[in-house]
Scaffold this motif. Structure first.
Motif, short mmCIF file in Angstrom:
data_model
loop_
_atom_site.label_atom_id
_atom_site.label_comp_id
_atom_site.label_asym_id
_atom_site.label_seq_id
_atom_site.Cartn_x
_atom_site.Cartn_y
_atom_site.Cartn_z
N VAL A 85 -2.29 1.23 9.12
CA VAL A 85 -2.53 1.48 7.70
C VAL A 85 -2.94 2.92 7.42
O VAL A 85 -2.47 3.54 6.45
CB VAL A 85 -3.62 0.52 7.16
CG1 VAL A 85 -3.90 0.78 5.69
CG2 VAL A 85 -3.19 -0.91 7.36
N SER A 97 -8.45 1.47 3.22
CA SER A 97 -7.83 0.17 2.96
C SER A 97 -7.86 -0.21 1.48
O SER A 97 -7.16 -1.14 1.06
CB SER A 97 -8.52 -0.92 3.76
OG SER A 97 -8.36 -0.70 5.14
N CYS A 98 -8.67 0.50 0.69
CA CYS A 98 -8.76 0.20 -0.74
C CYS A 98 -7.49 0.63 -1.49
O CYS A 98 -7.15 0.06 -2.52
CB CYS A 98 -9.94 0.93 -1.37
SG CYS A 98 -11.51 0.43 -0.68
N ALA A 111 -7.11 -7.04 1.32
CA ALA A 111 -7.66 -5.88 2.04
C ALA A 111 -8.25 -6.29 3.39
O ALA A 111 -8.15 -5.56 4.37
CB ALA A 111 -8.72 -5.18 1.19
N THR A 163 -4.52 -1.87 -2.99
CA THR A 163 -4.78 -3.31 -3.01
C THR A 163 -5.59 -3.73 -4.24
O THR A 163 -5.80 -4.92 -4.45
CB THR A 163 -5.57 -3.75 -1.75
OG1 THR A 163 -6.81 -3.05 -1.71
CG2 THR A 163 -4.78 -3.48 -0.50
N THR A 208 -6.94 -4.68 12.32
CA THR A 208 -6.90 -3.29 12.78
C THR A 208 -8.08 -2.98 13.70
O THR A 208 -7.95 -2.24 14.67
CB THR A 208 -6.91 -2.31 11.57
OG1 THR A 208 -5.80 -2.61 10.73
CG2 THR A 208 -6.80 -0.86 12.03
N LEU A 232 -11.85 3.15 7.62
CA LEU A 232 -10.90 2.08 7.31
C LEU A 232 -11.26 1.40 5.99
O LEU A 232 -10.38 1.04 5.21
CB LEU A 232 -10.88 1.03 8.43
CG LEU A 232 -9.95 1.33 9.61
CD1 LEU A 232 -10.20 0.35 10.74
CD2 LEU A 232 -8.49 1.27 9.18
N SER A 233 -12.55 1.25 5.73
CA SER A 233 -12.99 0.63 4.47
C SER A 233 -12.57 1.48 3.27
O SER A 233 -12.17 0.95 2.23
CB SER A 233 -14.51 0.46 4.47
OG SER A 233 -14.92 -0.42 5.50
N ILE A 253 0.83 -1.20 0.00
CA ILE A 253 0.00 0.00 0.00
C ILE A 253 0.87 1.26 0.00
O ILE A 253 0.63 2.20 -0.75
CB ILE A 253 -0.93 0.00 1.22
CG1 ILE A 253 -1.99 -1.09 1.07
CG2 ILE A 253 -1.62 1.35 1.39
CD1 ILE A 253 -2.90 -1.21 2.26
N ILE A 280 -5.93 -6.39 6.23
CA ILE A 280 -5.57 -5.08 6.78
C ILE A 280 -6.61 -4.64 7.81
O ILE A 280 -6.29 -4.32 8.94
CB ILE A 280 -5.52 -4.00 5.67
CG1 ILE A 280 -4.52 -4.39 4.58
CG2 ILE A 280 -5.18 -2.64 6.24
CD1 ILE A 280 -4.65 -3.54 3.33
N ILE A 281 -7.87 -4.66 7.39
CA ILE A 281 -8.92 -4.02 8.18
C ILE A 281 -9.38 -4.88 9.36
O ILE A 281 -9.67 -4.34 10.44
CB ILE A 281 -10.12 -3.64 7.26
CG1 ILE A 281 -11.11 -2.74 8.00
CG2 ILE A 281 -10.82 -4.86 6.71
CD1 ILE A 281 -12.17 -2.13 7.10
#
Length: 411
Positions: A140, A332-333, A346, A336, A353, A328-329, A50, A349-350
């Motif tokens: 992130v 996090s994109c 993805a 990725t 977290t 975060l949604s 990322i 990651i989320i």
């Protein structure tokens, strides 16, 4: 000999794991360590992926493109991605897919969301005090904030080519990181099989019912988002709604059947110009950048998954936690989208977290291909509607192609 795709391999792995879990029960619970190793290997590379992808996407832009047009593009990307995440969140809260089946083993596991106590603390936590600390801890949001700023500075500083070596280094590092993730993803069928075997051994075959419910709700959320987006763009760009939808038909079919934004990009660029009237300069700037940085479908998917997991684990979600899920949604994109199995990456990651168990990702791995159909359609439509809105604002939109007589002859 026909090569079996990774998606097919993962699906087979999920089926094998499910059968093993049902046949052997608690005797196969120990194999979950193989799946845990697989998830850790993905986590190992994903923050670097990322970090580099965001710097490369912004650093590669011409500074002139990063001006007014770049700002408008970024704003549209942000608005549509935020809308998608909110639709995912809203449908999850409305239909409650995680409550459709009671998974006793999951509910025995005490889980608490990692959420700050107030909004001001949440906002403050977006900004790093030390980028190396943020990278080491896998924070992130902080990594993305730094990468955006660094990419903007690199673009400005490199307008005379003085920092081209730095940009080349970033690009080459990204290429190697993507290759590393692709290498790890080859172990996905084995890792997912091991994780699913453990989940089914603990909960039985009833674990699959909420996944079907999830797919139905995700499909509904996608339809709601696309209808809303088409109506907004028809109004903003002052083009007929029927002509707009007609112009999207081919790229939606390609996106849905290939589940790949990269494969759909040539069709997307061609149709944006010939069927939707977007000028070539606008489409060449917005659509490739959108493929790298904008992912409406993934944002919707991640927020819906997170809401479903909180329901599966019986976690009470506070308003601050809902805000954190949406943000975060969205963030996090970044970076990725270009990776195979981007939805799976993805999630790694989320999910941790937020403090949710990493092993819960296995539940969604087996249906990732079906989810990818909806994700890709939403991504492609989101990018192209942004291009239409920008072209309309820059007076570079040919509205004549929207008339029925012209639409019918353009293929």
């Amino acid at each position: 000999m026909h090569k079996v795709s990774l998606t097919t391999q993962i699906t087979i792995g999920m089926l094998v794991g499910a059968i093993a879990g049902m046949l052997f029960g608690k005797n196969v619970s120990g194999v979950t360590v193989v799946g845990d190793i697989f998830l850790r290997l993905i986590q190992m590379a994903v923050v670097l992926l990322i970090f580099g992808a965001v710097i490369e996407a912004l650093g590669s832009l011409n500074p002139r493109d990063l001006g007014r047009l770049g700002a408008k593009t970024g704003l549209w990307f942000l608005m549509t991605t935020l809308l998608a995440a909110l639709v995912g969140l809203g449908t999850g809260l409305l239909f409650k897919p995680g409550l459709s089946v009671h998974l006793d083993q999951l509910r025995k596991t005490p889980v608490h969301l990692n959420t700050p106590t107030n909004i001001s603390q949440t906002i403050l936590n977006f900004f790093p005090t030390n980028i190396f600390d943020a990278l080491a801890k896998g924070n992130v949001i902080q990594v993305i904030i730094f990468a955006i700023l660094f990419g903007l500075v690199l673009s400005q500083a490199n307008k005379d080519g003085k920092f081209s070596q730095v940009l080349t280094l970033v690009k080459q590092t990204n290429q190697l990181t993507v290759k590393l993730v692709m290498l790890i993803m080859k172990a996905a069928p084995l890792g997912i099989a091991a994780l699913i075997a453990g989940v089914v051994a603990d909960n039985g075959s009833q674990v699959f019912l909420p996944l079907l419910t999830f797919l139905l709700i995700y499909g509904l959320a996608t339809a709601v988002f696309l209808i809303a987006l088409f109506c907004v763009i028809s109004w903003v760009a002052k083009v007929p709604l029927i002509g707009l939808v007609h112009g999207f038909t081919q790229m939606i079919m390609v996106a849905f059947t290939t589940t790949s934004s990269a494969v759909a990009l040539p069709v997307e660029m061609s149709d944006a110009q010939s069927k939707l009237g977007v000028s070539k300069p606008i489409s060449q700037l917005v659509l490739p950048l959108g493929m790298a940085l904008n992912s409406n479908g993934l944002a919707m998917y991640l927020s819906l998954v997170c809401v479903m997991l909180t329901q599966l684990y019986g976690i009470r979600v506070t308003p601050i936690a809902l805000v954190q899920i949406v943000l975060l949604s969205v963030l996090s994109c970044l970076g990725t989208v270009v990776v195979p199995g981007g939805g799976l990456v993805a999630l790694t990651i989320i999910v941790p977290t937020l403090g949710l168990p990493l092993s819960s990702i296995a539940l969604f791995a087996g249906i990732d291909w079906f989810s990818g159909m909806f994700r890709t359609v939403t991504n492609v439509v989101g990018d192209t509607t942004t291009a239409i809105a920008l072209a309309a604002g820059e007076d570079e939109l040919d509205r004549a192609v929207y008339h029925s007589d012209k639409v019918s002859v353009k293929h």
